[in-house]
Scaffold this motif. Structure first.
Motif, PDB file in Angstrom:
ATOM      1  N   ASP A 146      82.664   2.158  75.546  1.00 18.67           N
ATOM      2  CA  ASP A 146      83.751   1.329  76.070  1.00 18.67           C
ATOM      3  C   ASP A 146      83.926  -0.004  75.345  1.00 18.67           C
ATOM      4  O   ASP A 146      84.746  -0.824  75.754  1.00 18.67           O
TER       5      ASP A 146
ATOM      6  N   ASN B 287      84.521  -5.273  69.596  1.00 19.51           N
ATOM      7  CA  ASN B 287      85.215  -5.692  70.822  1.00 19.51           C
ATOM      8  C   ASN B 287      86.561  -6.362  70.558  1.00 19.51           C
ATOM      9  O   ASN B 287      87.036  -7.143  71.378  1.00 19.51           O
TER      10      ASN B 287
ATOM     11  N   ARG C 225      80.576  -7.969  75.090  1.00 19.59           N
ATOM     12  CA  ARG C 225      81.097  -7.636  76.414  1.00 19.59           C
ATOM     13  C   ARG C 225      80.727  -8.708  77.426  1.00 19.59           C
ATOM     14  O   ARG C 225      81.560  -9.111  78.249  1.00 19.59           O
TER      15      ARG C 225
END
Length: 367
Positions: free
Chosen positions: A98, A121, A157
């Protein structure tokens, strides 16, 4: 959270930091005034009968493994580099699904080949976010940005930021001039590509661990001198800043008796600089601690363990920055050896250290 969950196995990280850097990646300022210089230029005391006595109890389990690995691989020599690099590269942890990771090639110069960077990211849409230019550890001679991707995914994250990690050329295949040029090219690319990456170009920081901390410090100096890329912070994690540590300056035990040691430090600096560490032939531009002036550098966070080989030089560099009027946070963790936070990430001291690092970045990004 375990070391494996953070994206790096315990053996892999220990080999990045222990004694002769047994199979991996993560392996230091100038002493500003003569009084401290004299204090650091002393002969080492006799080794401790039990090196664990100086280690914080919660870090001793990892220290035992560090000791075992260091004994097996010391001293660090040229014939050992290739197998150690290969072993480390095989142990990179699986990526998180993710947090996006993209590989890019960035032009450097007419005489230096393009360098690979990993963009972590980056997301389109939404408000621009801060970004970090990251340089990996490995004593100048080992390590890879590729192996750090999982760890950096979690870091990005947590902070909701973008991270660009540079696969700079290792020594001795390339000297400091090449790696500095590669890292600076990546920083300039990050700044110029901010809009495409969803990055706020006014909120850029540099960060690195161990040798990567040394590279980050050099990058902050290069950015200051170039005047092209403004930085809001330099996050120097147990940074390798001074070639004189382990050569002309030998710290007393228990400093430097666990993990990255004096012999390995001499080897790493020799490989990077192409000159005898601690000698008059060392190029000043390749050693953060030897830079004549630290004025005008970005705010700094410097974190290191109290028995890390780099503790004295890191304290000295923090003092230089402070005396130059640079906002500097210095965190010295009692009873902590080199890279302790990655060896025993679940320890309270490690969590505190990781939290302080993130807090420094959050403050810089919101200032």
């Amino acid at each position: 959270m375990t070391a494996r969950e953070q994206g790096i196995g315990r053996r892999q990280f220990i080999t990045r930091s222990a004694g002769a850097m047994a199979a991996g990646v993560v392996a230091a300022g100038a002493v500003a005034h003569s009084g401290l210089a004299s204090a650091l230029s002393v002969a080492p005391s006799a080794p401790l009968a039990d090196p664990l006595l100086a280690v914080a109890p919660q870090l001793r389990e990892g220290a035992r493994t560090v000791i075992t690995m260091g004994r097996a691989m010391s001293p660090l020599t040229m014939p050992k580099l290739a197998p150690m690099r290969e072993t480390a590269n095989k142990m990179a942890a699986p990526l998180l699904p993710d947090v996006p990771v993209a590989e890019r090639r960035i032009p450097v110069s007419a005489t230096i080949s393009d360098v690979t960077v990993y963009v972590i990211n980056a997301k389109s849409g939404g408000a621009p976010r801060p970004a970090i230019l990251h340089t990996h550890g490995g004593g100048m001679v080992m390590g890879s940005a590729r192996a750090e991707r999982r760890y950096l995914q979690e870091f990005a994250r947590d902070l909701d930021c973008v991270i660009v990690s540079v696969e700079y050329t290792l020594a001795p295949e390339a000297r400091y001039t090449s790696s500095v040029a590669e890292n600076y090219a990546a920083l300039r690319w990050l700044h110029r590509s901010a809009a495409d990456l969803g990055v706020d170009p006014r909120r850029l920081a540099v960060m690195g661990e161990s040798a990567g901390g040394g590279h980050a410090a050099l990058l902050a100096i290069r950015a200051r001198d170039g005047g092209e890329v403004p930085l809001v912070a330099q996050i120097l994690v147990y940074p390798m800043l001074d070639d004189r540590t382990g050569s002309t300056r030998l710290p007393p035990a228990p400093i430097g008796t666990l993990g990255w040691d004096a012999q390995a430090n001499r080897f790493g600096w020799q490989a990077l600089l192409g000159a005898e560490p601690g000698s008059r032939s060392v190029p000043i531009a390749g050693v953060p601690a030897r830079v004549p002036s630290v004025a005008g550098l970005p705010p700094a966070f410097i974190g290191v363990g109290s028995i890390d080989l780099f503790v004295q030089e890191d304290i000295a560099y923090a003092r230089r920055l402070t005396e130059a009027g640079i906002a500097t946070e210095l965190l010295v963790v009692p009873g902590a050896y080199h890279a302790f936070d990655r060896v025993v990430p679940e320890a309270e001291l490690s969590r505190m250290f990781a939290g302080a690092m993130r807090a420094a970045l959050r403050r810089a990004f919101t200032a």
